[in-house]
Design an enzyme around this catalytic site. Sequence first.
Site, PDB file in Angstrom:
ATOM      1  N   CYS A  75       0.860  -1.059   0.081  1.00 31.66           N
ATOM      2  CA  CYS A  75       0.032   0.070  -0.156  1.00 31.66           C
ATOM      3  C   CYS A  75       0.836   1.127  -0.008  1.00 31.66           C
ATOM      4  O   CYS A  75       1.750   1.209   0.615  1.00 31.66           O
ATOM      5  CB  CYS A  75      -0.798  -0.072   1.169  1.00 31.66           C
ATOM      6  SG  CYS A  75      -2.006   1.335   1.262  1.00 31.66           S
ATOM      7  N   GLU A 118       1.640  -4.451  -5.257  1.00 29.88           N
ATOM      8  CA  GLU A 118       0.396  -5.553  -5.058  1.00 29.88           C
ATOM      9  C   GLU A 118      -0.551  -4.716  -5.965  1.00 29.88           C
ATOM     10  O   GLU A 118      -0.923  -3.523  -5.782  1.00 29.88           O
ATOM     11  CB  GLU A 118      -0.041  -5.735  -3.607  1.00 29.88           C
ATOM     12  CG  GLU A 118      -0.735  -6.781  -3.200  1.00 29.88           C
ATOM     13  CD  GLU A 118      -1.000  -6.862  -1.963  1.00 29.88           C
ATOM     14  OE1 GLU A 118      -2.274  -7.541  -1.418  1.00 29.88           O
ATOM     15  OE2 GLU A 118      -0.052  -6.296  -1.183  1.00 29.88           O
TER      16      GLU A 118
END
Length: 384
Positions: free
Chosen positions: A241, A275
């Site tokens: 993140c 990700e």
Amino acid sequence: MPRRPRHSIIMEQPVLKIVGRKSTRTSSKRGVIQAIRNWCQSAVKKTCREKPMRQIKKKVVSKMPLPKRLKTQPNPIDSLRYEFACKKLTLTDSSKSNKKKENQHKIQFGNYVIDTCFKSPYPPDVYTQSKFFICEFCFVSIKTANMAKRHKDKSCMKCPPGNEIYRQGNISIFEVDGQKNKMYCLNLCLLTKLFLDHKTLFYDVEPFLFYIMTETDQDGCHFVGYFSKEKRSIMNYNVSCILILPTHQRKGYGQYLIDFSYLLTRHECKIGTPEKPLSALGLLGYQRYWDYTVLKHLNSEKYGQSQSIDNISTKTGMTPDDIIAALQRNSLLISNDGQYELHIDQRDIKQKLAKIESKMQLRIDPRKLVWTPPSYSSVHIDTT
């Protein structure tokens, strides 16, 4: 000349009367009466024959298909129903706008008042306020201004609770372990949810490392942004993140953190990728970085030297998929008889590099990194 009586009938000429297709000539009173009867009977039969035909024609005409109305045009018969539907739509739209207004909050973060975008699971007594306060050093949520002032006077934390591994000018980056500083990382995740909708992890912070970027002055280290990554990633993710506060966007900090994440990946002798899925702004930032890194590598190599995807991957720390996507965006990968070849034009590459570098505001200096990979980072899983 004497008057004739009214009841007398004199047939001076023969009478011709058509009944159907036949004609009859009568010269007497009895013949005239019979002719009239025959004519009346034929007229009655004719009308009886034509009447059902007219009814059939009417029925056929009534069965003809009516012209179709467009769906957008309301039926005039159902005008009241249409008006009610329109009122219902306006009511639903107003309810949605009210929900959006309910979801929008303001936070006081340091010296900035920031409008939030999404909901976050803060305590109800705090989140019911239209404006609440968040400490810029420990990210604790506070209900009122007086409580925030008392917290600021008593708080002794002026920097993130971790190791400072990078410093360049007034910019510092700290490494914070989610297992050692669980509440700090949990509050940071709650703050992130206010600006990222796809952020779903709040409480399981122990398997992650957080890299906090700050601006340092005499008052302390002020939060700018951060990125997190897993300690042991099977898929070779180097970022889980990433967030830059809205007050510090458009300053080059996003590209700065992306470059720093790949600096750590190269320092570990690995390859990595963020990700998925990425947000819209995150995807644009990563595509810009991948294009710049590939072009810079091709420009630094000698002209005519053989290049391969694996060679670029080992030197840049990028995965082959990200490299191929960057080459295709810049028209450097050409198919020839079913095989792909690199088409390198040094002039074109230099022009594209100059265009990207003219917009860059900050650059990472690898010599300023003071960091040793943790012990669990030495395990390398090759998925290629």
